[in-house]
Design a protein around this motif. Structure first.
Motif, PDB file in Angstrom:
ATOM      1  N   LEU A 198      37.296  52.620  33.460  1.00 52.71           N
ATOM      2  CA  LEU A 198      37.387  51.080  33.051  1.00 52.71           C
ATOM      3  C   LEU A 198      38.447  50.866  32.166  1.00 52.71           C
ATOM      4  CD1 LEU A 198      33.501  50.461  32.341  1.00 52.71           C
ATOM      5  CD2 LEU A 198      34.703  50.054  34.226  1.00 52.71           C
ATOM      6  N   ILE A 199      38.691  51.700  31.428  1.00 50.77           N
ATOM      7  CA  ILE A 199      39.906  51.696  30.326  1.00 50.77           C
ATOM      8  C   ILE A 199      41.259  51.686  31.577  1.00 50.77           C
ATOM      9  CG2 ILE A 199      41.397  52.670  28.715  1.00 50.77           C
ATOM     10  CD1 ILE A 199      38.835  53.781  27.485  1.00 50.77           C
ATOM     11  N   ALA A 200      41.427  52.350  32.335  1.00 53.09           N
ATOM     12  CA  ALA A 200      42.417  52.643  33.278  1.00 53.09           C
ATOM     13  C   ALA A 200      42.461  51.292  34.178  1.00 53.09           C
ATOM     14  CB  ALA A 200      42.314  53.961  34.013  1.00 53.09           C
ATOM     15  N   ALA A 201      41.413  50.789  34.425  1.00 51.52           N
ATOM     16  CA  ALA A 201      41.320  49.586  35.199  1.00 51.52           C
ATOM     17  C   ALA A 201      41.897  48.400  34.624  1.00 51.52           C
ATOM     18  CB  ALA A 201      40.026  49.229  35.823  1.00 51.52           C
ATOM     19  N   ALA A 202      41.495  48.411  33.162  1.00 52.66           N
ATOM     20  CA  ALA A 202      42.181  47.196  32.458  1.00 52.66           C
ATOM     21  C   ALA A 202      43.589  47.278  32.161  1.00 52.66           C
ATOM     22  CB  ALA A 202      41.449  47.428  30.958  1.00 52.66           C
ATOM     23  N   VAL A 203      43.925  48.776  31.835  1.00 53.54           N
ATOM     24  CA  VAL A 203      45.545  48.711  31.972  1.00 53.54           C
ATOM     25  C   VAL A 203      46.099  48.423  33.160  1.00 53.54           C
ATOM     26  CG1 VAL A 203      47.283  50.556  31.207  1.00 53.54           C
ATOM     27  CG2 VAL A 203      45.375  50.546  30.216  1.00 53.54           C
ATOM     28  N   SER A 204      45.481  48.605  34.201  1.00 51.79           N
ATOM     29  CA  SER A 204      46.235  48.402  35.433  1.00 51.79           C
ATOM     30  C   SER A 204      46.115  47.069  35.910  1.00 51.79           C
ATOM     31  CB  SER A 204      45.372  49.317  36.548  1.00 51.79           C
ATOM     32  OG  SER A 204      45.808  48.588  37.986  1.00 51.79           O
ATOM     33  N   GLY A 205      45.143  46.214  35.321  1.00 57.19           N
ATOM     34  CA  GLY A 205      44.965  44.792  35.671  1.00 57.19           C
ATOM     35  C   GLY A 205      46.068  44.050  34.686  1.00 57.19           C
ATOM     36  N   ALA A 206      46.250  44.384  33.455  1.00 51.14           N
ATOM     37  CA  ALA A 206      47.279  43.834  32.543  1.00 51.14           C
ATOM     38  C   ALA A 206      48.737  44.189  33.285  1.00 51.14           C
ATOM     39  CB  ALA A 206      47.192  44.567  31.090  1.00 51.14           C
ATOM     40  N   ALA A 207      49.011  45.451  33.546  1.00 53.91           N
ATOM     41  CA  ALA A 207      50.159  45.562  33.958  1.00 53.91           C
ATOM     42  C   ALA A 207      50.620  44.953  35.453  1.00 53.91           C
ATOM     43  CB  ALA A 207      50.497  47.062  34.434  1.00 53.91           C
ATOM     44  N   TYR A 208      49.703  44.696  36.222  1.00 52.40           N
ATOM     45  CA  TYR A 208      49.847  43.963  37.486  1.00 52.40           C
ATOM     46  C   TYR A 208      50.012  42.641  37.191  1.00 52.40           C
ATOM     47  CZ  TYR A 208      48.803  41.993  42.073  1.00 52.40           C
ATOM     48  OH  TYR A 208      48.456  41.379  43.137  1.00 52.40           O
ATOM     49  N   GLY A 209      49.215  41.944  36.242  1.00 51.22           N
ATOM     50  CA  GLY A 209      49.426  40.601  35.859  1.00 51.22           C
ATOM     51  C   GLY A 209      50.655  40.132  35.270  1.00 51.22           C
ATOM     52  N   ALA A 210      51.340  41.147  34.470  1.00 48.36           N
ATOM     53  CA  ALA A 210      52.654  40.917  33.932  1.00 48.36           C
ATOM     54  C   ALA A 210      53.542  40.727  34.857  1.00 48.36           C
ATOM     55  CB  ALA A 210      52.897  42.014  32.970  1.00 48.36           C
ATOM     56  N   ILE A 211      53.611  41.737  35.963  1.00 51.70           N
ATOM     57  CA  ILE A 211      54.583  41.656  37.022  1.00 51.70           C
ATOM     58  C   ILE A 211      54.509  40.280  37.529  1.00 51.70           C
ATOM     59  CG2 ILE A 211      55.270  42.704  39.142  1.00 51.70           C
ATOM     60  CD1 ILE A 211      54.265  45.368  38.140  1.00 51.70           C
ATOM     61  N   TRP A 212      53.427  39.685  37.889  1.00 50.13           N
ATOM     62  CA  TRP A 212      53.285  38.438  38.457  1.00 50.13           C
ATOM     63  C   TRP A 212      53.948  37.257  37.754  1.00 50.13           C
ATOM     64  CZ3 TRP A 212      53.757  37.113  43.402  1.00 50.13           C
ATOM     65  CH2 TRP A 212      53.180  37.786  44.056  1.00 50.13           C
ATOM     66  N   THR A 213      53.888  37.298  36.294  1.00 50.73           N
ATOM     67  CA  THR A 213      54.413  36.420  35.627  1.00 50.73           C
ATOM     68  C   THR A 213      55.874  36.484  35.557  1.00 50.73           C
ATOM     69  OG1 THR A 213      52.413  36.098  34.230  1.00 50.73           O
ATOM     70  CG2 THR A 213      55.010  35.680  33.262  1.00 50.73           C
ATOM     71  N   LEU A 214      56.515  37.879  35.651  1.00 57.61           N
ATOM     72  CA  LEU A 214      57.944  38.160  35.690  1.00 57.61           C
ATOM     73  C   LEU A 214      58.471  37.703  37.147  1.00 57.61           C
ATOM     74  CD1 LEU A 214      57.675  41.434  33.842  1.00 57.61           C
ATOM     75  CD2 LEU A 214      58.853  39.177  32.690  1.00 57.61           C
ATOM     76  N   ILE A 215      57.871  37.865  38.060  1.00 59.90           N
ATOM     77  CA  ILE A 215      58.551  37.715  39.320  1.00 59.90           C
ATOM     78  C   ILE A 215      59.112  36.234  39.510  1.00 59.90           C
ATOM     79  CG2 ILE A 215      58.042  37.378  41.837  1.00 59.90           C
ATOM     80  CD1 ILE A 215      56.279  39.664  41.699  1.00 59.90           C
TER      81      ILE A 215
END
Length: 508
Positions: free
Chosen positions: A398-415
């Motif tokens: 669950l912790i890893a999933a949260a980190v993954s989701g946050a990283a993925y979301g950040a990339i979509w703001t940066l694109i």
């Protein structure tokens, strides 16, 4: 303050509703198991249908359509496609039984995915045009709604509609909400980044809206966890939860629409004081460089950007599309899988929101926005490493999933913000569209090919259990994200002078 200053805020409120409808594409996991049973699909066929949705979403033609016909036409076309795609998918499940159901399902998934692309481009393009200096904060705000959409509609509609009937809610919501928003949505002219003093005040309004979204996202997470820990069966609880979601959305959208009134009051009340402060402060701006799509394709920065985002988005899509199986392989129950989905969705939204505001501050200091892309790729690698070393631990997953989701979301703001920074706003739609096929390729490589292949090697007739089910997938994805971070670093080095020049105060 002229009419366009007020219009950009009502447009922002409408854009929140438009992009919320587009974000329903992440709800596929909420009804995919029902599709599998109803249409007698194999796991491979279900993965193929999900891939078709991703391909439709990231095809990229929406950007060229947006540049030619504008945001309003894009929103109308997108609403039609996404509503039609969901509606036909429901009809297929209810009235059609055939050995060729998968072919129709793939087409319908492509249609609703493609419609989402038009809604996304209409909302993001409008925000970038209206808030050139605060594009990071605005894109982060809009993209956070995109990431939260699946959780919100699941929490609001799932208690009333289960299985394939949930698709009816998606059809009505995703097709009707943008058409409702169009009552207050217009094509507004591109704003010049210089000479607009109210942008400094707008930052405060956008910050206030962001805090509302953070509070709302955490509330939605609490509701999701409560449903898992102690599922309420009483009608009153379901009504209350649905009302909380509806009222929370209205609270945020109404605040966005009234942003110009707050801006008026703050601006006229403190205008003299702000003008004195701004005499000694550098003008916050972002680099502008209009690039024709053909020139963009020939630019090394374009290819570095693609190589930087490909592993990060692949990491996120692999996690989202396989999260249920990742938790199941560790012995997690269905309730834990739903909780994990909510965790990823909220982390996704918060990652998009936080990255946008932070990126604007970095750019104002003359630092390249790509440094956050380096951080996002490294966070993705960290998430995969946590998945790998945690073995069969569900809490660590669950912790890893949260980190993954946050990283993925950040990339979509940066694109989109990097697309505007590096290639300008004149051809924003087309240049943004040229980047999106990299996400489709990422979905194919990591979610459709890598993860299922590794899973199948360790599976039997009853599925797969244990750390080996995704172990190689996690290691390979972590290594790829490390390579993406290197590409993002090279992009930052290449573009640093442009950002430094943009942050310099104007000569007196």
């Amino acid at each position: 303050m002229d009419q366009n200053d007020a219009k950009r805020w009502t447009n922002l409120a409408a854009s929140l509703l438009i992009i919320l409808a587009g974000g329903t594409v992440y709800a596929f996991g909420a009804y995919s198991e029902a599709l599998k049973r109803k249409l007698h699909l194999t796991q491979a066929q279900l993965e193929l249908a999900a891939l078709c949705g991703n391909l439709g979403n990231y095809l990229g033609t929406a950007g060229f359509f947006y540049d030619r016909y504008g945001a309003v036409a894009s929103a109308k076309f997108g609403a039609t496609l996404i509503g039609l795609g969901y509606g036909l998918q429901w009809l297929l499940c209810v009235y059609f039984e055939s050995d060729h159901a998968i072919e129709f399902l793939c087409v319908f998934c492509f249609v609703w995915g493609h419609g989402s692309g038009y809604l996304d481009c209409a909302a993001i393009g409008s925000g970038v045009r209206a808030f050139p200096r605060r594009r990071g904060a605005v894109v982060g705000l809009l993209k956070s709604f995109y990431g939260l959409a699946s959780s919100l509609i699941i929490l609001g509609a799932a208690p009333w509609l289960s299985g394939v009937n949930f698709i009816v809610a998606l059809a009505v919501f995703a097709g009707g909400l943008p058409l409702l928003a169009l009552c207050k949505f217009e094509d507004v002219p591109d704003r010049a980044p210089e000479g607009d003093a109210v942008d400094a005040v707008a930052a405060g309004v956008l910050s206030s809206l962001s805090m509302r979204v953070v509070g709302f996202a955490l509330l939605a997470l609490c509701i999701a966890v409560l449903r898992v820990i102690r599922p309420p069966s009483a009608l009153g609880f379901n009504v209350a939860f649905s009302l909380v979601i509806a009222v929370g959305l209205a609270w945020i959208v109404r605040a966005a629409a009234r942003g110009h009134k707050r801006e008026d009051g703050l601006f006229f009340e403190n205008q003299e004081e702000e003008e004195e402060e701004e005499e000694d402060a550098p003008t916050p701006t972002t680099p502008e460089h209009d690039s024709h799509p053909c020139a963009t394709l020939a630019s090394p920065s374009y290819w570095l950007l693609l190589l930087a985002i490909l592993p990060g988005t692949g990491m996120g899509l692999m996690t989202i599309n396989n999260l249920g199986q990742i938790i199941s392989a560790r012995g997690g129950q269905a309730s834990t899988q739903r909780a994990a989905t909510a965790v990823v969705s909220v982390a996704n939204g918060l990652g998009r929101l936080g990255c946008g505001a932070l990126a604007d501050k970095i750019v104002q200091r003359g630092r390249p926005r790509a440094v956050l892309l380096v951080a996002a790729d490294l966070a993705g690698a960290l998430a995969m490493f946590l998945f790998f070393v945690s073995g069969t631990s569900v809490p660590m997953a669950l912790i890893a999933a949260a980190v993954s989701g946050a990283a993925y979301g950040a990339i979509w703001t940066l694109i989109p913000t990097l697309a505007a920074d590096l290639f300008g706003r004149k051809h924003f739609g087309a240049n943004y569209a040229l980047i999106l096929p990299a996400v489709s390729l990422a979905a194919v490589l990591f979610s459709t090919l890598l993860a299922p292949t590794v899973y199948a090697r360790h599976a039997d007739d009853d599925g797969c259990a244990g750390a080996a089910c995704f172990g190689t997938t996690f290691l390979a994805t972590a290594a790829a994200c490390g390579g993406g971070a290197v590409m993002a670093l090279l992009l930052g080095v290449r573009s640093r002078k442009r950002y430094a020049r943009a942050a310099e105060p104007p000569e007196s």
